[in-house]
Design a protein around this motif. Structure first.
Motif, PDB file in Angstrom:
ATOM      1  N   CYS A   1       0.839  -1.219   0.000  1.00 24.29           N
ATOM      2  CA  CYS A   1       0.000   0.000   0.000  1.00 24.29           C
ATOM      3  C   CYS A   1       0.866   1.259   0.000  1.00 24.29           C
ATOM      4  CB  CYS A   1      -0.912  -0.021   1.224  1.00 24.29           C
ATOM      5  SG  CYS A   1      -1.726   1.553   1.550  1.00 24.29           S
ATOM      6  N   HIS A   2       0.699   2.078  -1.030  1.00 21.30           N
ATOM      7  CA  HIS A   2       1.521   3.281  -1.139  1.00 21.30           C
ATOM      8  C   HIS A   2       1.188   4.306  -0.057  1.00 21.30           C
ATOM      9  CE1 HIS A   2      -2.144   4.162  -3.297  1.00 21.30           C
ATOM     10  NE2 HIS A   2      -1.921   5.422  -3.059  1.00 21.30           N
ATOM     11  N   ASN A   3      -0.042   4.273   0.454  1.00 19.00           N
ATOM     12  CA  ASN A   3      -0.385   5.214   1.525  1.00 19.00           C
ATOM     13  C   ASN A   3       0.252   4.818   2.852  1.00 19.00           C
ATOM     14  OD1 ASN A   3      -1.994   7.281   0.281  1.00 19.00           O
ATOM     15  ND2 ASN A   3      -3.542   5.709  -0.078  1.00 19.00           N
ATOM     16  N   CYS A   4       0.497   3.498   3.039  1.00 20.44           N
ATOM     17  CA  CYS A   4       1.232   3.061   4.235  1.00 20.44           C
ATOM     18  C   CYS A   4       2.664   3.566   4.138  1.00 20.44           C
ATOM     19  CB  CYS A   4       1.215   1.530   4.351  1.00 20.44           C
ATOM     20  SG  CYS A   4      -0.430   0.869   4.622  1.00 20.44           S
ATOM     21  N   LYS A   5       3.207   3.488   2.929  1.00 19.72           N
ATOM     22  CA  LYS A   5       4.557   4.022   2.712  1.00 19.72           C
ATOM     23  C   LYS A   5       4.560   5.524   2.995  1.00 19.72           C
ATOM     24  CE  LYS A   5       8.002   4.711  -0.924  1.00 19.72           C
ATOM     25  NZ  LYS A   5       8.799   4.006  -1.913  1.00 19.72           N
ATOM     26  N   SER A   6       3.506   6.190   2.560  1.00 18.85           N
ATOM     27  CA  SER A   6       3.405   7.625   2.770  1.00 18.85           C
ATOM     28  C   SER A   6       3.406   7.955   4.274  1.00 18.85           C
ATOM     29  CB  SER A   6       2.136   8.147   2.096  1.00 18.85           C
ATOM     30  OG  SER A   6       1.999   9.513   2.310  1.00 18.85           O
ATOM     31  N   PHE A   7       2.633   7.180   5.065  1.00 23.87           N
ATOM     32  CA  PHE A   7       2.618   7.398   6.516  1.00 23.87           C
ATOM     33  C   PHE A   7       4.000   7.134   7.095  1.00 23.87           C
ATOM     34  CE2 PHE A   7       2.374   5.790  10.837  1.00 23.87           C
ATOM     35  CZ  PHE A   7       1.736   6.838  11.471  1.00 23.87           C
ATOM     36  N   PHE A   8       4.603   6.028   6.667  1.00 23.09           N
ATOM     37  CA  PHE A   8       5.940   5.633   7.142  1.00 23.09           C
ATOM     38  C   PHE A   8       6.954   6.755   6.889  1.00 23.09           C
ATOM     39  CE2 PHE A   8      10.024   3.926   5.590  1.00 23.09           C
ATOM     40  CZ  PHE A   8      10.515   3.347   6.752  1.00 23.09           C
TER      41      PHE A   8
ATOM     42  N   LEU B   1      11.323  -2.750   2.971  1.00 22.47           N
ATOM     43  CA  LEU B   1      10.101  -2.967   2.172  1.00 22.47           C
ATOM     44  C   LEU B   1       9.510  -1.631   1.723  1.00 22.47           C
ATOM     45  CD1 LEU B   1       8.306  -5.836   4.157  1.00 22.47           C
ATOM     46  CD2 LEU B   1       9.356  -6.020   1.912  1.00 22.47           C
ATOM     47  N   PHE B   2       9.355  -0.715   2.650  1.00 20.05           N
ATOM     48  CA  PHE B   2       8.757   0.569   2.288  1.00 20.05           C
ATOM     49  C   PHE B   2       9.674   1.382   1.374  1.00 20.05           C
ATOM     50  CE2 PHE B   2       5.775   0.393   6.089  1.00 20.05           C
ATOM     51  CZ  PHE B   2       4.666   0.180   5.290  1.00 20.05           C
ATOM     52  N   THR B   3      10.966   1.310   1.624  1.00 19.37           N
ATOM     53  CA  THR B   3      11.900   2.074   0.789  1.00 19.37           C
ATOM     54  C   THR B   3      11.864   1.565  -0.658  1.00 19.37           C
ATOM     55  OG1 THR B   3      13.308   2.337   2.720  1.00 19.37           O
ATOM     56  CG2 THR B   3      14.310   2.830   0.607  1.00 19.37           C
ATOM     57  N   ASN B   4      11.698   0.261  -0.800  1.00 15.54           N
ATOM     58  CA  ASN B   4      11.739  -0.329  -2.143  1.00 15.54           C
ATOM     59  C   ASN B   4      10.361  -0.453  -2.790  1.00 15.54           C
ATOM     60  OD1 ASN B   4      14.605  -1.246  -2.860  1.00 15.54           O
ATOM     61  ND2 ASN B   4      14.380  -1.848  -0.710  1.00 15.54           N
ATOM     62  N   GLN B   5       9.311  -0.178  -2.023  1.00 13.87           N
ATOM     63  CA  GLN B   5       7.959  -0.289  -2.591  1.00 13.87           C
ATOM     64  C   GLN B   5       7.817   0.609  -3.809  1.00 13.87           C
ATOM     65  OE1 GLN B   5       4.126   1.748  -1.641  1.00 13.87           O
ATOM     66  NE2 GLN B   5       4.063   0.160  -0.088  1.00 13.87           N
ATOM     67  N   GLY B   6       7.347   0.029  -4.926  1.00 14.22           N
ATOM     68  CA  GLY B   6       7.177   0.810  -6.147  1.00 14.22           C
ATOM     69  C   GLY B   6       8.470   0.997  -6.916  1.00 14.22           C
ATOM     70  N   VAL B   7       9.582   0.525  -6.360  1.00 11.29           N
ATOM     71  CA  VAL B   7      10.881   0.653  -7.028  1.00 11.29           C
ATOM     72  C   VAL B   7      11.368  -0.720  -7.457  1.00 11.29           C
ATOM     73  CG1 VAL B   7      13.248   1.489  -6.807  1.00 11.29           C
ATOM     74  CG2 VAL B   7      11.417   2.631  -5.555  1.00 11.29           C
ATOM     75  N   ARG B   8      11.440  -1.649  -6.488  1.00 15.98           N
ATOM     76  CA  ARG B   8      11.830  -3.025  -6.789  1.00 15.98           C
ATOM     77  C   ARG B   8      10.688  -3.937  -6.347  1.00 15.98           C
ATOM     78  NH1 ARG B   8      17.460  -4.077  -3.971  1.00 15.98           N
ATOM     79  NH2 ARG B   8      17.412  -5.979  -5.176  1.00 15.98           N
ATOM     80  N   PRO B   9      10.056  -4.634  -7.270  1.00 18.92           N
ATOM     81  CA  PRO B   9       8.913  -5.475  -6.896  1.00 18.92           C
ATOM     82  C   PRO B   9       9.313  -6.562  -5.898  1.00 18.92           C
ATOM     83  CG  PRO B   9       9.603  -5.908  -9.165  1.00 18.92           C
ATOM     84  CD  PRO B   9      10.369  -4.715  -8.693  1.00 18.92           C
ATOM     85  N   PHE B  10       8.349  -7.000  -5.100  1.00 20.67           N
ATOM     86  CA  PHE B  10       8.627  -7.959  -4.034  1.00 20.67           C
ATOM     87  C   PHE B  10       8.688  -9.391  -4.579  1.00 20.67           C
ATOM     88  CE2 PHE B  10       6.496  -4.893  -0.762  1.00 20.67           C
ATOM     89  CZ  PHE B  10       7.556  -4.007  -0.938  1.00 20.67           C
ATOM     90  N   THR B  11       9.624  -9.633  -5.468  1.00 22.53           N
ATOM     91  CA  THR B  11       9.865 -10.993  -5.954  1.00 22.53           C
ATOM     92  C   THR B  11      10.730 -11.702  -4.913  1.00 22.53           C
ATOM     93  OG1 THR B  11      11.881 -10.272  -7.052  1.00 22.53           O
ATOM     94  CG2 THR B  11       9.861 -10.217  -8.358  1.00 22.53           C
TER      95      THR B  11
ATOM     96  N   GLU C   1      -0.037   4.230 -11.660  1.00 24.31           N
ATOM     97  CA  GLU C   1      -1.218   3.432 -11.349  1.00 24.31           C
ATOM     98  C   GLU C   1      -0.904   1.940 -11.415  1.00 24.31           C
ATOM     99  OE1 GLU C   1      -5.069   4.490 -13.060  1.00 24.31           O
ATOM    100  OE2 GLU C   1      -4.174   6.368 -13.693  1.00 24.31           O
ATOM    101  N   LEU C   2      -0.166   1.553 -12.459  1.00 21.48           N
ATOM    102  CA  LEU C   2       0.093   0.124 -12.685  1.00 21.48           C
ATOM    103  C   LEU C   2       1.134  -0.444 -11.729  1.00 21.48           C
ATOM    104  CD1 LEU C   2       0.130  -0.015 -16.586  1.00 21.48           C
ATOM    105  CD2 LEU C   2      -1.578  -1.021 -15.063  1.00 21.48           C
ATOM    106  N   PHE C   3       2.205   0.312 -11.477  1.00 25.76           N
ATOM    107  CA  PHE C   3       3.346  -0.283 -10.784  1.00 25.76           C
ATOM    108  C   PHE C   3       3.622   0.289  -9.383  1.00 25.76           C
ATOM    109  CE2 PHE C   3       4.168  -0.712 -15.359  1.00 25.76           C
ATOM    110  CZ  PHE C   3       4.156  -2.098 -15.437  1.00 25.76           C
ATOM    111  N   VAL C   4       3.011   1.397  -9.041  1.00 27.40           N
ATOM    112  CA  VAL C   4       3.269   1.972  -7.724  1.00 27.40           C
ATOM    113  C   VAL C   4       2.002   1.925  -6.863  1.00 27.40           C
ATOM    114  CG1 VAL C   4       3.980   4.060  -6.472  1.00 27.40           C
ATOM    115  CG2 VAL C   4       5.105   3.458  -8.603  1.00 27.40           C
ATOM    116  N   ILE C   5       0.916   2.477  -7.382  1.00 30.94           N
ATOM    117  CA  ILE C   5      -0.324   2.529  -6.612  1.00 30.94           C
ATOM    118  C   ILE C   5      -1.075   1.196  -6.705  1.00 30.94           C
ATOM    119  CG2 ILE C   5      -2.505   3.802  -6.349  1.00 30.94           C
ATOM    120  CD1 ILE C   5      -1.099   6.203  -7.681  1.00 30.94           C
ATOM    121  N   HIS C   6      -0.871   0.473  -7.794  1.00 28.48           N
ATOM    122  CA  HIS C   6      -1.538  -0.816  -8.042  1.00 28.48           C
ATOM    123  C   HIS C   6      -3.059  -0.663  -8.016  1.00 28.48           C
ATOM    124  CE1 HIS C   6       2.130  -3.283  -7.981  1.00 28.48           C
ATOM    125  NE2 HIS C   6       2.542  -2.467  -7.036  1.00 28.48           N
ATOM    126  N   ALA C   7      -3.538   0.379  -8.610  1.00 24.41           N
ATOM    127  CA  ALA C   7      -4.981   0.590  -8.749  1.00 24.41           C
ATOM    128  C   ALA C   7      -5.204   1.397 -10.035  1.00 24.41           C
ATOM    129  CB  ALA C   7      -5.523   1.357  -7.554  1.00 24.41           C
TER     130      ALA C   7
END
Lengths: 217, 157
Positions: free
Chosen positions: A65-72, A126-136, B117-123
């Motif tokens: 969740c990008h908003n959790c990252k935002s809070f973090f 996890l939060f630092t890499n969210q949206g940058v490196r997928p959680f593979t 939307e596709l890769f960061v927000i996932h919505a």
């Protein structure tokens, strides 16, 4: 002429992207966590802060969740510095997974890190890499290495899906508690949704200081 | 029908299509502005995603201004420029160049937002997709009109 317009357009878009980027916190986990007590409660949830703190905040978060990252990145450092470090608040995390395809791998990996006593450091990755490196799997093991975990133990834990049922159970429990999205906060028996700030002028979403004022005499 | 008449008809169809797409963009942006401001959605992620989630993300504003409002402003500017072509035909070429520039910025920024939307927000927000498509078609149309300008030149005279 057209090349000129094209260049100007690219410059405008780059400027818009730069200005529109959310403010990020570049502090290291060591800086953020220094002087803050940490532990795991009876139910297995990790927490920061004194066990004698008068108020407990339960934070439901999802690592996809990008908003959790935002809070973090925005509120949490101030929350830790101003309220958790001085013993006013204990912050308990409930990692859940229901937002997207990054949620489950993120939560399961975080619990594998918790097992080795590096939950908060791994959560930071996890939060630092969210949206940058997928959680593979490869990236999650790489985060474990960066965090200083025993990667073989971590990989084995993750591959076995050791905490899969745990994450599922916590997610169901969160839904039962009324959680509709993340981040959500349970403070003084009341559920607050969305990225809370320390001080807020929005009457629909009070800030943490305002919420605490009503709870701490 | 002569070649000149055919060109004039083609130009008017492209102009009218641009007006239509611009109006769609204005209405679309107004709805997204309502979602952003009117509903006061908390900034949280919910399963399933959608416009509420996208519009509640930290990427939905630039320097505190909702992107939906900026998009609406861009569509209104395009509408003004398209109407200017009919009232001031001598400014048609300048108007077309400006439209092309706005459309190019719109398409590039829409591509960035779609990536988010596709890769960061996932919505995915369907209304954002509609805006991206409108901007894309408007860019194609303004490019055609610019390339064909010498033959279209007298359409509004």
């Amino acid at each position: 002429m057209y090349i000129g317009i094209g260049l100007i357009a690219v410059l405008v878009v780059v400027a818009l992207i730069q200005v529109g980027k959310p403010v990020t916190n570049n502090s290291s986990p060591e800086e953020i966590l220094s002087g803050v007590e940490q532990g795991i409660n009876d139910q297995g949830f990790p927490y920061l802060g004194s066990q004698n703190a008068p108020v407990e905040i339960i934070l439901y978060e999802d690592y996809g969740c990008h908003n959790c990252k935002s809070f973090f990145e925005t509120t949490e450092p101030d929350l830790l510095e101003e309220f958790v470090a001085n013993g006013d608040i204990r912050l308990q995390i409930h990692p859940i997974a229901f937002v997207n395809n990054q949620s489950k791998p993120g939560a399961e990996a975080a619990l594998c890190a918790l097992e080795q006593g590096k939950y908060w450091e791994y959560r930071h990755q996890l939060f630092t890499n969210q949206g940058v490196r997928p959680f593979t799997r490869t990236n999650l093991v790489s985060f474990a290495q960066i965090t200083g975990l025993e990667t073989d133990v971590f990989a084995s834990c993750y591959d076995q899906g050791k905490y899969s049922s745990q994450v599922r159970a916590w997610t169901e429990a969160a839904k039962t508690a009324g959680v509709r999205g993340t981040p959500s906060f349970l403070i003084g028996g009341k559920l607050y949704e969305g990225v809370l700030s320390i001080d807020s002028t929005n009457p629909d979403q009070p800030g943490i200081r305002q919420i605490l004022a009503a709870l701490i005499p | 029908m002569t070649l000149r008449q055919k060109n004039a008809t083609a130009e008017k169809i492209l102009w009218a299509t641009s007006i239509f797409l611009t109006l769609v963009g204005v209405v679309d942006s107004m709805y997204l502005t309502y979602v952003k401001i009117g509903r006061s959605t908390p900034a949280f992620c919910a399963p399933g995603g959608g416009c509420d989630v996208v519009n509640a993300s930290p990427y939905s504003e630039i320097a505190g201004i909702p992107i939906a409002i900026l998009g609406g402003g861009a569509y209104l500017a395009l509408l003004f420029l398209l109407l200017l072509e009919t009232s001031k035909p001598e400014l048609q070429y300048s108007s077309l160049l400006t439209q092309f520039g706005i459309n190019l910025v719109g398409v590039l920024y829409s591509a960035y937002l779609t990536y988010l939307e596709l890769f960061v927000i996932h919505a995915i927000c369907p209304y954002c997709v509609v805006s991206a498509i409108c901007m894309g078609i408007l860019l194609i149309i303004s490019s055609i009109r610019l390339v064909k300008y010498p033959t279209f030149e007298e359409s509004f005279e």
